[in-house]
Design a protein around this motif. Structure first.
Motif, PDB file in Angstrom:
ATOM      1  N   ASP A   1      38.470  53.681  50.928  1.00  0.00           N
ATOM      2  CA  ASP A   1      39.440  54.183  52.294  1.00  0.00           C
ATOM      3  C   ASP A   1      38.973  53.363  53.487  1.00  0.00           C
ATOM      4  O   ASP A   1      37.776  53.056  53.481  1.00  0.00           O
ATOM      5  N   PHE A   2      40.001  53.128  54.179  1.00  0.00           N
ATOM      6  CA  PHE A   2      39.493  52.358  55.381  1.00  0.00           C
ATOM      7  C   PHE A   2      40.716  52.611  56.627  1.00  0.00           C
ATOM      8  O   PHE A   2      41.747  53.134  56.359  1.00  0.00           O
ATOM      9  N   VAL A   3      40.369  52.382  57.669  1.00  0.00           N
ATOM     10  CA  VAL A   3      41.324  52.384  58.780  1.00  0.00           C
ATOM     11  C   VAL A   3      41.799  50.882  59.340  1.00  0.00           C
ATOM     12  O   VAL A   3      40.829  49.921  59.446  1.00  0.00           O
ATOM     13  N   THR A   4      43.001  50.718  59.326  1.00  0.00           N
ATOM     14  CA  THR A   4      43.551  49.477  59.744  1.00  0.00           C
ATOM     15  C   THR A   4      43.337  49.072  61.066  1.00  0.00           C
ATOM     16  O   THR A   4      43.112  50.044  61.960  1.00  0.00           O
ATOM     17  N   ASP A   5      43.537  47.854  61.534  1.00  0.00           N
ATOM     18  CA  ASP A   5      43.491  47.421  62.902  1.00  0.00           C
ATOM     19  C   ASP A   5      44.614  48.292  63.880  1.00  0.00           C
ATOM     20  O   ASP A   5      44.508  48.476  65.065  1.00  0.00           O
ATOM     21  N   GLU A   6      45.673  48.628  62.964  1.00  0.00           N
ATOM     22  CA  GLU A   6      46.627  49.390  63.997  1.00  0.00           C
ATOM     23  C   GLU A   6      46.329  50.849  63.730  1.00  0.00           C
ATOM     24  O   GLU A   6      47.554  51.652  64.019  1.00  0.00           O
ATOM     25  N   ASN A   7      45.244  51.032  63.226  1.00  0.00           N
ATOM     26  CA  ASN A   7      44.834  52.633  63.182  1.00  0.00           C
ATOM     27  C   ASN A   7      45.621  53.493  62.125  1.00  0.00           C
ATOM     28  O   ASN A   7      45.880  54.600  62.242  1.00  0.00           O
ATOM     29  N   CYS A   8      46.062  52.806  60.966  1.00  0.00           N
ATOM     30  CA  CYS A   8      46.576  53.216  59.998  1.00  0.00           C
ATOM     31  C   CYS A   8      45.655  53.600  58.894  1.00  0.00           C
ATOM     32  O   CYS A   8      44.658  52.781  58.512  1.00  0.00           O
ATOM     33  N   GLN A   9      45.616  54.973  58.253  1.00  0.00           N
ATOM     34  CA  GLN A   9      44.627  55.301  57.056  1.00  0.00           C
ATOM     35  C   GLN A   9      45.100  54.612  55.838  1.00  0.00           C
ATOM     36  O   GLN A   9      46.212  54.821  55.383  1.00  0.00           O
ATOM     37  N   LYS A  10      44.407  53.893  54.931  1.00  0.00           N
ATOM     38  CA  LYS A  10      44.789  53.035  53.991  1.00  0.00           C
ATOM     39  C   LYS A  10      43.741  53.284  52.963  1.00  0.00           C
ATOM     40  O   LYS A  10      42.570  53.744  53.135  1.00  0.00           O
ATOM     41  N   SER A  11      44.196  53.058  51.667  1.00  0.00           N
ATOM     42  CA  SER A  11      43.344  52.936  50.393  1.00  0.00           C
ATOM     43  C   SER A  11      43.560  52.020  49.476  1.00  0.00           C
ATOM     44  O   SER A  11      44.753  51.628  49.238  1.00  0.00           O
ATOM     45  N   LYS A  12      42.707  51.286  48.807  1.00  0.00           N
ATOM     46  CA  LYS A  12      42.785  50.185  47.916  1.00  0.00           C
ATOM     47  C   LYS A  12      41.853  50.453  46.790  1.00  0.00           C
ATOM     48  O   LYS A  12      40.857  50.963  46.946  1.00  0.00           O
ATOM     49  N   ILE A  13      42.507  50.160  45.663  1.00  0.00           N
ATOM     50  CA  ILE A  13      41.690  50.438  44.367  1.00  0.00           C
ATOM     51  C   ILE A  13      41.161  49.194  43.829  1.00  0.00           C
ATOM     52  O   ILE A  13      41.669  48.290  43.771  1.00  0.00           O
ATOM     53  N   PHE A  14      39.839  48.974  43.637  1.00  0.00           N
ATOM     54  CA  PHE A  14      39.201  47.940  43.403  1.00  0.00           C
ATOM     55  C   PHE A  14      38.529  47.986  41.866  1.00  0.00           C
ATOM     56  O   PHE A  14      38.215  49.164  41.498  1.00  0.00           O
ATOM     57  N   PHE A  15      38.652  46.854  40.961  1.00  0.00           N
ATOM     58  CA  PHE A  15      37.903  46.999  39.956  1.00  0.00           C
ATOM     59  C   PHE A  15      36.583  45.982  39.648  1.00  0.00           C
ATOM     60  O   PHE A  15      36.927  44.874  40.308  1.00  0.00           O
ATOM     61  N   PHE A  16      35.874  46.289  39.412  1.00  0.00           N
ATOM     62  CA  PHE A  16      34.533  45.386  39.408  1.00  0.00           C
ATOM     63  C   PHE A  16      34.125  45.387  37.983  1.00  0.00           C
ATOM     64  O   PHE A  16      34.246  46.026  36.998  1.00  0.00           O
ATOM     65  N   THR A  17      33.723  44.078  37.674  1.00  0.00           N
ATOM     66  CA  THR A  17      32.782  43.696  36.608  1.00  0.00           C
ATOM     67  C   THR A  17      31.503  43.415  36.955  1.00  0.00           C
ATOM     68  O   THR A  17      31.104  42.485  37.773  1.00  0.00           O
ATOM     69  N   TRP A  18      30.673  44.137  36.292  1.00  0.00           N
ATOM     70  CA  TRP A  18      28.952  43.957  36.766  1.00  0.00           C
ATOM     71  C   TRP A  18      28.486  43.661  35.448  1.00  0.00           C
ATOM     72  O   TRP A  18      28.463  44.093  34.504  1.00  0.00           O
TER      73      TRP A  18
ATOM     74  N   GLN B   1      44.968  48.567  31.152  1.00  0.00           N
ATOM     75  CA  GLN B   1      45.179  49.944  30.894  1.00  0.00           C
ATOM     76  C   GLN B   1      45.294  50.900  32.288  1.00  0.00           C
ATOM     77  O   GLN B   1      45.648  51.942  31.980  1.00  0.00           O
ATOM     78  N   LEU B   2      44.833  50.206  33.157  1.00  0.00           N
ATOM     79  CA  LEU B   2      44.534  50.895  34.528  1.00  0.00           C
ATOM     80  C   LEU B   2      45.517  50.515  35.563  1.00  0.00           C
ATOM     81  O   LEU B   2      45.377  49.486  36.244  1.00  0.00           O
ATOM     82  N   ASP B   3      46.675  51.092  35.369  1.00  0.00           N
ATOM     83  CA  ASP B   3      47.828  50.556  36.154  1.00  0.00           C
ATOM     84  C   ASP B   3      47.679  51.010  37.864  1.00  0.00           C
ATOM     85  O   ASP B   3      47.494  52.175  38.010  1.00  0.00           O
ATOM     86  N   GLY B   4      47.470  49.863  38.663  1.00  0.00           N
ATOM     87  CA  GLY B   4      47.412  50.543  40.003  1.00  0.00           C
ATOM     88  C   GLY B   4      46.204  49.632  40.729  1.00  0.00           C
ATOM     89  O   GLY B   4      45.879  49.949  41.873  1.00  0.00           O
ATOM     90  N   ILE B   5      45.478  48.888  40.143  1.00  0.00           N
ATOM     91  CA  ILE B   5      44.439  48.028  40.621  1.00  0.00           C
ATOM     92  C   ILE B   5      44.977  47.065  41.592  1.00  0.00           C
ATOM     93  O   ILE B   5      45.945  46.307  41.277  1.00  0.00           O
ATOM     94  N   GLN B   6      44.240  47.052  42.661  1.00  0.00           N
ATOM     95  CA  GLN B   6      44.812  46.040  43.702  1.00  0.00           C
ATOM     96  C   GLN B   6      43.867  44.719  43.916  1.00  0.00           C
ATOM     97  O   GLN B   6      44.323  43.739  44.328  1.00  0.00           O
ATOM     98  N   PHE B   7      42.552  45.003  43.624  1.00  0.00           N
ATOM     99  CA  PHE B   7      41.485  43.769  43.834  1.00  0.00           C
ATOM    100  C   PHE B   7      40.819  43.996  42.510  1.00  0.00           C
ATOM    101  O   PHE B   7      40.445  44.893  42.194  1.00  0.00           O
ATOM    102  N   GLU B   8      40.012  42.781  42.353  1.00  0.00           N
ATOM    103  CA  GLU B   8      38.971  42.413  41.414  1.00  0.00           C
ATOM    104  C   GLU B   8      37.873  41.917  42.018  1.00  0.00           C
ATOM    105  O   GLU B   8      38.182  40.740  42.575  1.00  0.00           O
ATOM    106  N   LEU B   9      36.614  42.484  41.752  1.00  0.00           N
ATOM    107  CA  LEU B   9      35.275  41.684  42.101  1.00  0.00           C
ATOM    108  C   LEU B   9      34.472  41.541  40.828  1.00  0.00           C
ATOM    109  O   LEU B   9      34.506  42.551  40.102  1.00  0.00           O
TER     110      LEU B   9
END
Length: 127
Positions: free
Chosen positions: A61-78, A101-109
């Motif tokens: 969860d984070f707040v953008t510069d325009e003061n909007c609440q957003k959420s992004k889903i990350f996938f990590f490989t550790w 299998q996990l539909d909706g992941i937006q970023f990967e690290l």
């Protein structure tokens, strides 16, 4: 490599109900299946094992510069440097199939050290 039904179910709960924000997955080498190891919140990123590979999903969860609440889903490989080579190879070769299998992941690290998964890095990627 199989994927346990619980893996997708808990991911859908994270995405829709948001009753947990972090999911830690591991490969059960006996059954050759990805299973849920732990559910939690943002603080659980620090709970990644020191010398074992894992997958994780984090709803950031984070707040953008325009003061909007957003959420992004990350996938990590550790895959820490101290983990077994066989384990690293198993996680690397199974990652794409599992991630599909996990539909909706937006970023990967990918990370080998906790410093690579700091909230600053996640924040930079999300914006």
């Amino acid at each position: 490599m199989g994927v346990g039904d619980d893996c997708k179910l808990k991911f859908l709960e994270l995405k829709a109900k948001r009753n947990h924000r972090f999911i830690l997955y591991k490969i059960d080498e006996t059954t050759r299946e990805v299973v849920v190891e732990k559910l939690g919140g943002p603080q659980d990123i620090e709970a990644l094992p020191e010398n074992q590979c894992r997958y994780a999903v984090f709803d950031y969860d984070f707040v953008t510069d325009e003061n909007c609440q957003k959420s992004k889903i990350f996938f990590f490989t550790w895959a820490p440097d101290t983990s077994r080579v066989r384990s690293k190879m198993l996680y690397a070769s199974s990652k794409d199939k599992f991630k599909r299998q996990l539909d909706g992941i937006q970023f990967e690290l990918q990370a080998t050290d906790l410093s690579e998964l700091s909230l600053d890095i996640i924040k930079d990627r999300a914006h």
